[in-house]
Design a protein around this motif. Structure first.
Motif: not given
Length: 266
Positions: A17-25
């Motif tokens: 979930a953190n990986f996805r959020s950081l990539c989106n950011y």
């Protein structure tokens, strides 16, 4: 980001979930960059090899939500790594045809070697049916001490601390094939796992034959004589009014009675 398993409960889900959020950011959506970030996030040998192979089956052009496919694959490979049999794993072996577990105990044969009996016991594993698999020779180098098909190893019975063998000299009590026994001695012989049929693996590759929990396998012992295959069947023998399902070694044609399901205990 670095993946650190065992850090906390539900860590994999939190990491992804953190990986996805950081990539989106960071607006990272290039397929090659996403793949590189994930494969470099975890230094585990099995993960790197398997993720790199399987990710090539995902076509970014046909996957509009490519990052979702990568996250799903990451989770699958992490779960598969938990099923890998490693050296010094505690395992159980269920005879596929009869559903009974390979077992031993401190009861001695009344004929043959007069050593500890080996038999197919209950249809659930118990203290008599837990074995330590210790690798003595591998044909592949790896970091996690994984067990591959055709590696050479010993079986040690956990409860009695004896090693498991097939005899070149003594006959089984009922069918007069090679006696299966346990004792403390070490011989010039070893076991091999052969004939892959993986039930759980999401990706089969004949060049990466890891042994997984729940694989259907065949076992043979290699020693000074002819290779002997491990078999059980409906034949029984009796000691002190107690009946046991016979386990033997043989040189005959391989069949259904030679199939075992290997299960990881811990």
């Amino acid at each position: 980001m670095k993946y650190n398993p065992g850090k906390e409960e539900n860590y994999t889900a939190s990491f992804l979930a953190n990986f996805r959020s950081l990539c989106n950011y960071a607006e990272i959506n290039d397929p090659d960059e996403l793949k590189t970030l994930l494969v470099n996030s975890y230094s585990n040998y099995f993960f790197k090899i398997e993720f790199a192979k399987r990710v090539d089956n995902i076509d970014p052009k046909e996957s509009p939500y490519y990052i979702d496919e990568l996250v799903k694959l990451f989770n699958e490979v992490i779960l598969d790594e938990l099923k890998i049999i490693k050296s010094d794993s505690l395992i159980a072996l269920k005879h596929v045809t009869t559903g009974r577990y390979l077992s031993s105990c401190d009861i001695k044969y009344q004929t043959g070697s007069r050593r500890n009996i080996v038999f197919a016991g209950e249809k659930f594993y118990n203290s008599h049916s837990i074995w330590l698999l210790s690798k003595i020779k591998s044909h592949r180098l790896n970091q996690q001490n994984m067990v591959f098909y055709n590696d050479e190893f010993h079986f040690r019975h956990k409860e009695t601390n004896n090693l498991f063998w097939l005899s070149y000299n003594y006959k089984s009590p009922t069918t007069r094939q090679s006696e299966a026994f346990c004792n403390y001695e070490t011989y010039n012989a070893c076991w091999q796992i052969i004939n892959l049929e993986s039930k759980n693996r999401t990706h089969n590759d004949n060049n990466t034959l890891y042994v997984n929990s729940k694989d259907i396998i065949k076992l043979k012992i290699i020693g000074d004589g002819q290779d002997l295959y491990l078999r059980s069947h409906d034949f029984t023998f009796t000691i002190n009014d107690e009946t046991f399902q016979e386990v033997v070694g043989h040189e005959d044609r391989i069949g259904a009675n030679d199939e075992w399901c290997i299960e990881l205990i811990e």
